[in-house]
Design a protein around this motif. Structure first.
Motif, PDB file in Angstrom:
ATOM      1  N   ALA A 184       1.491  -0.853   1.071  1.00 31.49           N
ATOM      2  CA  ALA A 184       1.950   0.694   0.838  1.00 31.49           C
ATOM      3  C   ALA A 184       0.459   1.487   0.997  1.00 31.49           C
ATOM      4  CB  ALA A 184       2.350   0.934  -0.401  1.00 31.49           C
ATOM      5  N   HIS A 311       1.354   8.144  -3.314  1.00 30.39           N
ATOM      6  CA  HIS A 311       2.173   7.125  -2.484  1.00 30.39           C
ATOM      7  C   HIS A 311       3.105   6.435  -3.613  1.00 30.39           C
ATOM      8  CE1 HIS A 311      -0.373   7.399   0.876  1.00 30.39           C
ATOM      9  NE2 HIS A 311      -1.218   7.884  -0.040  1.00 30.39           N
ATOM     10  N   VAL A 313       5.412   3.148  -3.980  1.00 31.78           N
ATOM     11  CA  VAL A 313       5.688   1.788  -3.331  1.00 31.78           C
ATOM     12  C   VAL A 313       7.002   1.257  -3.147  1.00 31.78           C
ATOM     13  CG1 VAL A 313       4.852  -0.755  -3.613  1.00 31.78           C
ATOM     14  CG2 VAL A 313       3.189   1.285  -4.133  1.00 31.78           C
TER      15      VAL A 313
END
Length: 337
Positions: A184, A311, A313
């Motif tokens: 990721a 972010h 994952v």
């Protein structure tokens, strides 16, 4: 050498509504929230509260959320499980192993009872049930055990059955989660931060002997160690608290996010290791609630916001890595000793 027995492998998860419509969502939630392991009070008063107060509102609200994640082919949750089942079956077929893989849900189609009946009709001599909850809890794996027991009794099927309790420390699982974090974009050599977010459970369950919280901590430590992270690089939060009338395992993910937004200038990566497959709690809650909340907290703290700040994952979902995880977890159980 004795002939190998046919083994039925049943992968079980929670479930999903049949459609992103209020009626379908109410039907699904009614099954889920009527489970004795889920409902927070005695059955009779809970029935009235559930059907008169909770379901009418939650059915509408949750249907709108499901509509946001629904695909042209249907529920992403269902689609991924079917592909995962086929991937695992292909692995056994390639080895010519006498294993039949099926997937079932606790609270929606295909139901546990129906898939056990199918395995019975296919002549399985043994059944191995794998609840897709890496960290077991009384309200998840415990519910699967209840449904399996009731279904076998109803079928009058006295088959050799094994229910795998958890796989929170399975090495293949740990490596797969760590690899997904790296994939990721997490940079182990930077100051990137990692948030492990798990589904919360009532504290009362912990006091009654539920080891879920211990397992989440152990999984987090093992994954962080696999990545080579020291303790200041990662933290834990718990999401999806159902009600405010009870105390739940904390700290809550939203509070952890607020603290990180205010005091950390690092990129944040959020992973949910106890969800084997992305679902409403990840596909909707993270994109539409947690991420915007985190950005708002950053702005309030005077930080500059851009998409690279946060972010998510994804879960292992239908990946080959996930198939290998399940194969590894099942391996000690599927072949007769």
């Amino acid at each position: 050498m004795s002939e190998l027995k046919t083994v039925g492998v049943l992968l079980v998860n929670t479930g999903t509504p049949d459609a992103p419509k209020p009626r379908a969502v109410r039907k699904y939630l009614a099954r889920f929230l009527s489970d004795p392991r889920i409902c927070p009070m005695p059955k009779v008063p809970w029935w009235f509260i559930l059907h008169l107060c909770i379901l009418p509102k939650r059915g509408r609200v949750s249907a709108k959320k499901y509509a946001k994640i629904w695909t042209r082919d249907g529920s992403p949750f269902t689609i991924v499980h079917e592909k995962l089942m086929r991937g695992l079956q292909a692995q056994y077929d390639a080895e010519k192993a006498p294993v039949i893989v099926r997937v079932a849900m606790d609270y929606s189609k295909p139901f546990v009872a129906d898939k056990l009946a199918e395995l019975q009709s296919l002549g399985c001599d043994r059944v191995v049930v794998l609840p897709l909850y890496p960290q077991s809890a009384l309200s998840t794996t415990g519910s699967v055990k209840d449904h399996v027991r009731h279904a076998l009794e109803k079928l009058n099927w006295n088959v050799d059955t094994c229910i795998i309790d958890n796989y929170h420390d399975n090495p293949t699982y740990i490596r797969a989660i760590a690899a997904s974090i790296k994939h990721a974009g997490f940079d182990v050599d930077s100051n990137d931060k990692l948030l492990f977010s798990y589904h919360s459970i009532p504290l009362n369950d912990v006091e009654q002997g539920d080891t879920y919280e211990l397992q989440t901590g152990a999984s987090s430590l093992l994954i962080a160690s696999e990545l080579g992270l020291d303790r200041v690089r990662w933290t834990i939060g718990y999401q999806c608290r159902f009600d405010k009338s009870r105390k739940w395992v904390s700290p809550y993910t939203k509070d952890v996010l607020k603290r990180l937004a205010e005091h950390s200038d690092a990129r944040l990566f959020m992973v949910c290791p106890n969800f084997a497959v992305d679902c409403l709690e990840t596909l909707y809650d993270i994109d539409y609630e947690f991420k915007p909340m985190y950005f708002d907290d950053m702005i309030e703290a005077g930080r500059t916001v851009d998409e690279d700040c946060f972010h998510y994952v994804p879960c292992l979902d239908k990946s080959k890595a996930h198939v290998q995880v399940l194969y590894s977890v099942l391996e000690p159980y599927v072949m007769e000793k």
